[in-house]
Design a protein around this motif. Structure first.
Motif: not given
Lengths: 253, 481
Positions: B168, B171-172, B257, B259, B292-294, B321-322, B325
């Motif tokens: 991670y 990653s953001v 992050y 999920a 990030i709202c992955a 992103k999701g 979200s």
């Protein structure tokens, strides 16, 4: 209780009050009437301590204290209350929260312990009945989105909560329909006692049908030009202000 | 002088409460910045090879970048070679448990009102205490670990959970994201790490308390929060620094992050030293925060109360992103004296039916400048994206400035984006009204300001909200005459 002697005040260099003399004793109701622009609201503001007005001469003694020396908040804590003609909005602050701050600061000044939430609410409930005000209104942001009548009723409610010695009502009747006028006046009358005094500033006689004055004073060009009893107000209602103006103007020629 | 100005004169006379410092023997890196310094930091922290390489890569990227100049803030160029990039109190050496933390360090936190003793602490908040470059202790670790929650210093996570960190980290906020993020990636020292496993609702607030103590040292902490599927966590961050004449740099990176179905609430009460009344000293707070709202139906909510720092440059953002979200940003930024703040958010809508909400309340006093800068971006495939932004500015006096810079970029015709903005002044009428009811001017300002900021303060966890209210009043204390 209140003694005003030769009070002169101006705003931005323009004189508005030109020598006011007035004695108010405990238990009395005085009405200040007069045409627009005569200085009625200025007198109310000067007594409450609004900073835009500069006192150029004279003195005001309230319960033995030089009122003009006191900061606006200390005048309030000493027991002077002004019901505003145009109450301001304070977004995000409920009337309840606002009043709790106010009441406890006044109590602190007077050497009394602060009211806790429970005690405060019970006092509030009791006073709410006096002005027939709804609890819902009190949890809304202060004066925000209130109707004219709600704002004025809220002013009188605040007056009830703060228990002032001297209440000054500045054009409290403006913008009120007859029902609201009755409710507001009832509230004021219930709060009257032989230890308190009221100054009612108004343009119209109508309010004085409900809040009956002991004395009526006519303000014109920054001076009290005529004083009398309730009958003077009736006369003004009937004849308007022109005859007063003529009298004053004739005298000054 | 008008009443407003008098208020301000008095307001500016308030001193910073946390301006003290203590003399601590420290383990310090030499002054300056180069590859050797980075190797020195990495070695000091006994880091694995991959992390050193990551740092060096970031450093080499950073060398090619230039300082951003687009923000509405002005300050002399920072001599990054004149700074120290690592300073750890000697006494902080790896305590195995809270009992082993040096009492002198505990005292620093106690003086700040943070008790690291679990028995004495309010139940319900776990704290990671970061002093200069290192974490000096983390509370309630064991309680949390029973639920599978990992809450520890970043350095510890590198050793204990390398697979998560490796996966991670960056990653953001990629190491190349911006000048300060790249610098942070190269030299970051410590920070907090938190992992909430699938389906777990974290039973207490997690918090990090950042304190800068050492002089002439930059603080570059790194925080990483990972909320796995269906989990929930509320995270708090508080910061203070001593009062010093020179400016100090604080360039942190926070990555979140979330999920699928996860929710993260991140609250900050930032009270770094803002400099003195003439604008001397204070923290440069150049921070990159992003979540990030992955996964689908995930949610990230930022709440910040910014009262400190000489210069603030900070835009906590959400990448939505999701599908479905949600991103939220609630902010109160107060500037006084010569403070400058350029702060706001970015909401990047990528997934379908994503929603974002921005509520920004700026309060400017003294000669300060307060800017809201926000970007709402709706990408091509983000059908039915919704955004609502509200940016209010409150001015006190006539020598400060409030600015709003909204950027809106819509690439999908089904998007609905609303932006509302207001600017108002604390009116003499409002103050007089309060005075007439027996309320002192100072309390009137506090009342009005808290009312104005209520929508944001309501988002804070209870204990924090009370503190934030006091802080707002304190920052503006004396502003009424």
């Amino acid at each position: 209780m209140l003694s005003i002697k030769n009070l002169h005040a101006s705003i931005e260099g323009t004189p508005i009050l030109r020598g006011i003399n007035l004695e108010v004793k405990a238990g009395e109701v005085h009405a200040i009437m007069g045409p627009n622009g005569s200085g009625k609201s200025t007198l109310a503001s000067v007594l409450a301590g609004r900073e835009e007005y500069e006192v150029t001469e004279g003195e005001v003694v309230f319960q033995g204290k030089d009122l003009l020396e006191l900061a606006p908040e200390d005048r309030a804590r000493e027991g002077v209350f002004l019901a505003f003609q145009y109450p301001v909005e304070i977004p995000g602050v409920s009337t309840t929260n606002f009043l709790r701050t106010a009441v406890n600061q006044v109590r602190e000044y007077r050497g009394l312990p602060a009211l806790d939430a429970v005690k405060f609410l019970s006092v509030m409930k009791e006073k709410m009945k006096l002005v027939e005000i709804d609890q819902k209104l009190l949890s809304r942001s202060l004066n925000e989105g209130f109707s004219g009548g709600e704002k004025k009723r809220n002013e009188i409610f605040q007056m009830a909560m703060l228990e002032p010695t001297l209440s000054i009502l500045d054009e409290t009747d403006s913008g009120l329909d007859i029902d609201a006028l009755r409710i507001v006046s009832n509230g004021v009358n219930k709060l009257k006692s032989d230890k308190t005094a009221t100054i009612v500033v108004t343009h119209y006689q109508r309010l004085l049908d409900y809040i009956v004055p002991d004395y009526v004073h006519v303000l014109y060009n920054g001076r009290i030009v005529k004083s009398g009893t309730k009958e003077l107000a009736m006369e003004l209602e009937e004849k308007g202000y022109d005859w007063i103006k003529e009298e004053v103007n004739a005298a000054s020629v | 002088m008008s009443k407003d100005n008098k208020i301000l004169e008095e307001l500016t006379s308030k001193d910073y409460e946390h301006g003290w410092s203590v003399n601590l023997e420290a383990d310090e890196a030499p002054i300056g910045l180069n590859e050797d310094i980075i190797r020195w930091i990495s070695a000091k922290k006994e880091e694995p090879e991959w992390l050193l390489e990551w740092r060096l890569k970031a450093f080499n990227n950073w060398l090619t970048m230039t300082e951003p100049v687009w923000a509405n803030v002005h300050y002399p160029k920072i001599d990054l070679q004149g700074l120290r990039y690592y300073s750890a109190p000697k006494k902080s050496n790896k305590p195995k448990s809270l009992d082993e933390i040096d009492p002198e360090l505990l005292q620093i936190y106690e003086r700040l009102g943070i008790n690291l003793n679990e028995q004495k602490r309010l139940q319900g908040i776990a704290v990671d205490a970061v002093l200069d470059s290192v974490s000096v202790g983390t509370t309630f670790k064991e309680t949390l670990s029973k639920l599978g929650i990992i809450f520890c210093s970043f350095s510890e996570a590198v050793h204990e959970h390398p697979e998560l960190v490796k996966k991670y980290l960056g990653s953001v906020v990629p190491m190349t994201d911006n000048y300060y993020a790249a610098l942070n990636s190269a030299v970051f020292s410590d920070g907090s790490f938190c992992y909430i496993p699938t389906g777990v609702r974290c039973p207490m607030e997690l918090s990090t308390y950042f304190r800068i103590n050492a002089a002439n040292t930059g603080q570059f902490e790194r925080t990483l929060i990972i909320a796995d599927e269906g989990s929930y966590v509320s995270y708090l961050e508080g910061c203070t620094a001593p009062q010093r004449d020179e400016n100090q740099l604080h360039a942190a990176v926070v990555e979140i992050y979330a999920a699928k179905n996860a929710e993260v609430k991140y609250s900050t009460v930032q009270n770094w030293y803002p400099g003195d009344k003439s604008g001397k000293g204070g923290i440069y707070n150049f921070v990159t925060k992003r979540g990030i709202c992955a996964g689908d139906h995930s949610k990230i909510s930022w709440t910040q109360v910014e009262t400190g720092s000489a210069v603030t440059w900070k835009y906590p953002s959400c990448i939505l992103k999701g599908d479905y979200s949600i991103g939220e940003f609630y902010s109160v930024a107060v500037t006084n004296n010569y403070q400058q703040a350029d702060t706001g958010t970015k909401m990047i809508h990528i997934g379908k039916n994503t929603r974002s909400r921005i509520v920004s309340k700026g309060i400017s006093a003294g000669r300060s400048q307060n800017s809201y800068r926000g970007q709402v971006q709706v990408m091509k495939r983000a059908s039915n994206a919704r955004n609502f932004s509200q940016c209010d500015s409150l001015l006190m006096g006539d020598r400060c400035g409030a600015h709003t810079f909204p950027y809106i970029d819509i690439q999908n015709p089904t998007a609905k984006v609303e932006h509302e903005a207001t600017t108002s002044k604390i009116g003499e009428d409002q103050l007089f009204y309060c005075n007439q009811r027996g309320i002192s001017t100072e309390d009137a300002v506090a009342l009005i300001v808290n009312g104005y900021a209520k929508e944001v303060l309501n988002q804070l966890p209870m204990e924090f909200a009370v503190e934030a209210q006091k802080l707002l009043a304190l920052t503006l204390e004396g502003s009424v005459g």
